[in-house]
Every structure is written in C-alpha cells, then in structure tokens.
Design a protein around this motif. Structure first.
Motif, PDB file in Angstrom:
ATOM      1  N   ILE A   1       0.837  -1.206   0.000  1.00  0.00           N
ATOM      2  CA  ILE A   1       0.000   0.000   0.000  1.00  0.00           C
ATOM      3  C   ILE A   1       0.870   1.253   0.000  1.00  0.00           C
ATOM      4  CG2 ILE A   1      -1.701   1.330   1.315  1.00  0.00           C
ATOM      5  CD1 ILE A   1      -2.784  -1.451   2.281  1.00  0.00           C
ATOM      6  N   LEU A   2       1.873   1.280   0.862  1.00  0.00           N
ATOM      7  CA  LEU A   2       2.721   2.466   0.971  1.00  0.00           C
ATOM      8  C   LEU A   2       3.527   2.717  -0.306  1.00  0.00           C
ATOM      9  CD1 LEU A   2       4.039   2.117   4.627  1.00  0.00           C
ATOM     10  CD2 LEU A   2       2.210   3.613   3.782  1.00  0.00           C
ATOM     11  N   ASN A   3       3.848   1.667  -1.026  1.00  0.00           N
ATOM     12  CA  ASN A   3       4.652   1.806  -2.242  1.00  0.00           C
ATOM     13  C   ASN A   3       3.824   1.869  -3.522  1.00  0.00           C
ATOM     14  OD1 ASN A   3       7.274   1.816  -1.011  1.00  0.00           O
ATOM     15  ND2 ASN A   3       6.919  -0.342  -0.533  1.00  0.00           N
ATOM     16  N   ASN A   4       2.514   1.915  -3.385  1.00  0.00           N
ATOM     17  CA  ASN A   4       1.635   1.997  -4.544  1.00  0.00           C
ATOM     18  C   ASN A   4       0.821   3.290  -4.416  1.00  0.00           C
ATOM     19  OD1 ASN A   4      -0.759   1.755  -6.188  1.00  0.00           O
ATOM     20  ND2 ASN A   4      -0.307  -0.425  -6.396  1.00  0.00           N
ATOM     21  N   GLU A   5       1.170   4.279  -5.190  1.00  0.00           N
ATOM     22  CA  GLU A   5       0.550   5.605  -5.086  1.00  0.00           C
ATOM     23  C   GLU A   5      -0.969   5.546  -5.235  1.00  0.00           C
ATOM     24  OE1 GLU A   5       1.013   9.402  -3.973  1.00  0.00           O
ATOM     25  OE2 GLU A   5       2.700   8.040  -4.250  1.00  0.00           O
ATOM     26  N   ARG A   6      -1.451   4.712  -6.134  1.00  0.00           N
ATOM     27  CA  ARG A   6      -2.893   4.602  -6.356  1.00  0.00           C
ATOM     28  C   ARG A   6      -3.592   4.047  -5.111  1.00  0.00           C
ATOM     29  NH1 ARG A   6      -6.192   0.662  -7.329  1.00  0.00           N
ATOM     30  NH2 ARG A   6      -4.545  -0.852  -7.694  1.00  0.00           N
ATOM     31  N   LEU A   7      -3.060   2.967  -4.547  1.00  0.00           N
ATOM     32  CA  LEU A   7      -3.660   2.377  -3.349  1.00  0.00           C
ATOM     33  C   LEU A   7      -3.605   3.346  -2.170  1.00  0.00           C
ATOM     34  CD1 LEU A   7      -2.321  -1.303  -3.383  1.00  0.00           C
ATOM     35  CD2 LEU A   7      -4.672  -0.539  -3.762  1.00  0.00           C
ATOM     36  N   LEU A   8      -2.464   3.976  -1.992  1.00  0.00           N
ATOM     37  CA  LEU A   8      -2.301   4.920  -0.897  1.00  0.00           C
ATOM     38  C   LEU A   8      -3.287   6.077  -1.025  1.00  0.00           C
ATOM     39  CD1 LEU A   8      -0.743   5.635   1.657  1.00  0.00           C
ATOM     40  CD2 LEU A   8       0.974   6.739   0.204  1.00  0.00           C
ATOM     41  N   LYS A   9      -3.427   6.587  -2.234  1.00  0.00           N
ATOM     42  CA  LYS A   9      -4.362   7.689  -2.475  1.00  0.00           C
ATOM     43  C   LYS A   9      -5.807   7.249  -2.204  1.00  0.00           C
ATOM     44  CE  LYS A   9      -5.652  11.156  -5.847  1.00  0.00           C
ATOM     45  NZ  LYS A   9      -5.474  11.707  -7.172  1.00  0.00           N
ATOM     46  N   ASN A  10      -6.146   6.013  -2.584  1.00  0.00           N
ATOM     47  CA  ASN A  10      -7.495   5.508  -2.322  1.00  0.00           C
ATOM     48  C   ASN A  10      -7.782   5.427  -0.822  1.00  0.00           C
ATOM     49  OD1 ASN A  10      -8.106   5.297  -5.029  1.00  0.00           O
ATOM     50  ND2 ASN A  10      -7.676   3.116  -5.157  1.00  0.00           N
ATOM     51  N   TYR A  11      -6.816   4.931  -0.045  1.00  0.00           N
ATOM     52  CA  TYR A  11      -6.997   4.886   1.409  1.00  0.00           C
ATOM     53  C   TYR A  11      -7.112   6.300   1.977  1.00  0.00           C
ATOM     54  CZ  TYR A  11      -6.513  -0.110   2.152  1.00  0.00           C
ATOM     55  OH  TYR A  11      -6.733  -1.462   2.166  1.00  0.00           O
ATOM     56  N   MET A  12      -6.301   7.189   1.479  1.00  0.00           N
ATOM     57  CA  MET A  12      -6.337   8.580   1.933  1.00  0.00           C
ATOM     58  C   MET A  12      -7.703   9.206   1.631  1.00  0.00           C
ATOM     59  SD  MET A  12      -4.590  10.929   3.353  1.00  0.00           S
ATOM     60  CE  MET A  12      -4.480  12.706   3.474  1.00  0.00           C
ATOM     61  N   ASN A  13      -8.189   8.995   0.427  1.00  0.00           N
ATOM     62  CA  ASN A  13      -9.506   9.538   0.057  1.00  0.00           C
ATOM     63  C   ASN A  13     -10.607   8.961   0.938  1.00  0.00           C
ATOM     64  OD1 ASN A  13      -8.517  11.249  -1.907  1.00  0.00           O
ATOM     65  ND2 ASN A  13      -8.818   9.782  -3.559  1.00  0.00           N
ATOM     66  N   CYS A  14     -10.487   7.698   1.280  1.00  0.00           N
ATOM     67  CA  CYS A  14     -11.456   7.065   2.180  1.00  0.00           C
ATOM     68  C   CYS A  14     -11.411   7.746   3.548  1.00  0.00           C
ATOM     69  CB  CYS A  14     -11.144   5.575   2.309  1.00  0.00           C
ATOM     70  SG  CYS A  14     -12.004   4.755   3.672  1.00  0.00           S
ATOM     71  N   LEU A  15     -10.215   7.851   4.125  1.00  0.00           N
ATOM     72  CA  LEU A  15     -10.074   8.440   5.460  1.00  0.00           C
ATOM     73  C   LEU A  15     -10.524   9.891   5.506  1.00  0.00           C
ATOM     74  CD1 LEU A  15      -6.649   6.947   6.569  1.00  0.00           C
ATOM     75  CD2 LEU A  15      -8.920   6.336   7.424  1.00  0.00           C
ATOM     76  N   MET A  16     -10.331  10.597   4.390  1.00  0.00           N
ATOM     77  CA  MET A  16     -10.710  12.011   4.337  1.00  0.00           C
ATOM     78  C   MET A  16     -12.141  12.208   3.828  1.00  0.00           C
ATOM     79  SD  MET A  16      -8.106  13.298   5.681  1.00  0.00           S
ATOM     80  CE  MET A  16      -8.561  15.010   5.514  1.00  0.00           C
ATOM     81  N   GLU A  17     -12.849  11.106   3.594  1.00  0.00           N
ATOM     82  CA  GLU A  17     -14.241  11.126   3.141  1.00  0.00           C
ATOM     83  C   GLU A  17     -14.408  11.820   1.798  1.00  0.00           C
ATOM     84  OE1 GLU A  17     -16.710  12.442   6.396  1.00  0.00           O
ATOM     85  OE2 GLU A  17     -15.675  11.102   7.776  1.00  0.00           O
TER      86      GLU A  17
END
Length: 136
Positions: free
Chosen positions: A43-59
């Motif tokens: 997750i940390l090394n995959n920009e797309r996955l990381l961004k998806n988790y970030m978007n989830c956490l930030m609603e």
C-alpha cells in the motif's frame, strides 16, 4: 443482622470482582485481527492504493472494507493509544505514521488536521517513542 465487619468484607469482595472483570475485559478486548495480514508495504509503495486509502479516510472517495474499518476505529485507536490493537497492528501503524510523516508530508498534514486538531496525539507519540513528527 449484618455486622460492620461482614459489610466491609462483602463490599471488598464486590469491589474485587468488579476490578477483576474490568481488568480482564480491558486486556482481552482487541480489534479484529482479520486484516493483520494486509501487506502494508504494498500500500505504501503503490501511489494509487495509498491515495485511495487517503480519500477514504478524508471522506473524499469510496472505502474498501479495510478502509471503512480503519476509518471507524481510527479515532478510538488514537484516543486509547492503540490499546485495543494487536501487536501486528501497532507495528504497522507505527510504520505508516513514520512513512507518511517522512515521505508524504502533505498527506500527513491533512490527516493531522482531521484526526489530531489539537496536536495531542503528536505530543503523545513524541513522548512515547522519542520521535518528533514535525522534524522528520
């Protein structure tokens, strides 16, 4: 008729039982470990996955099952200093915190603004681990 000594003994017994249950319940209640096997490095090394988790956490976007669970428990985990986390969850949380604070400062700042508005968790982390997240 109950004597004073019997009343005191009975109260002590009740207090002992209540303390026992409060301590054992506190130590056994943990967050689910069903996601402990998630590859955090992926997750940390995959920009797309990381961004998806970030978007989830930030609603700002949809959440995976894991993201929804994280968003739900994150405020409590922060408040309780991850007391209900498994050892694996604590290790992974520390890895994510250090990675984001060091390598993804804009994401880290955004998460801090949402989940640590008064900076108390940042201070707690510095005191516990000796790491100043501002100066990484």
């Amino acid at each position: 008729m109950m004597t004073t000594r019997n009343k005191i003994t009975r109260r002590l017994a009740v207090i002992t039982v209540l303390l026992f249950f409060s301590f054992t319940n506190g130590f056994t209640e943990k967050y689910t470990s069903k996601f402990d096997s998630i590859d955090i490095d992926e997750i940390l090394n995959n920009e797309r996955l990381l961004k998806n988790y970030m978007n989830c956490l930030m609603e700002r976007g949809p959440c995976t099952t894991e993201g929804s669970d994280l968003k739900r428990i994150l405020p409590e985990a922060l408040e309780l200093d991850c007391a209900k986390c498994t050892d694996i969850q604590k290790e992974k949380a520390n890895k994510v915190i250090m990675y984001l604070a060091k390598n993804k400062k804009p994401m880290w700042k955004e998460l801090e603004e949402k989940y640590d508005t008064d900076g108390k968790y940042r201070i707690k982390y510095r005191e516990k681990y000796g790491v100043d997240l501002e100066n990484i």
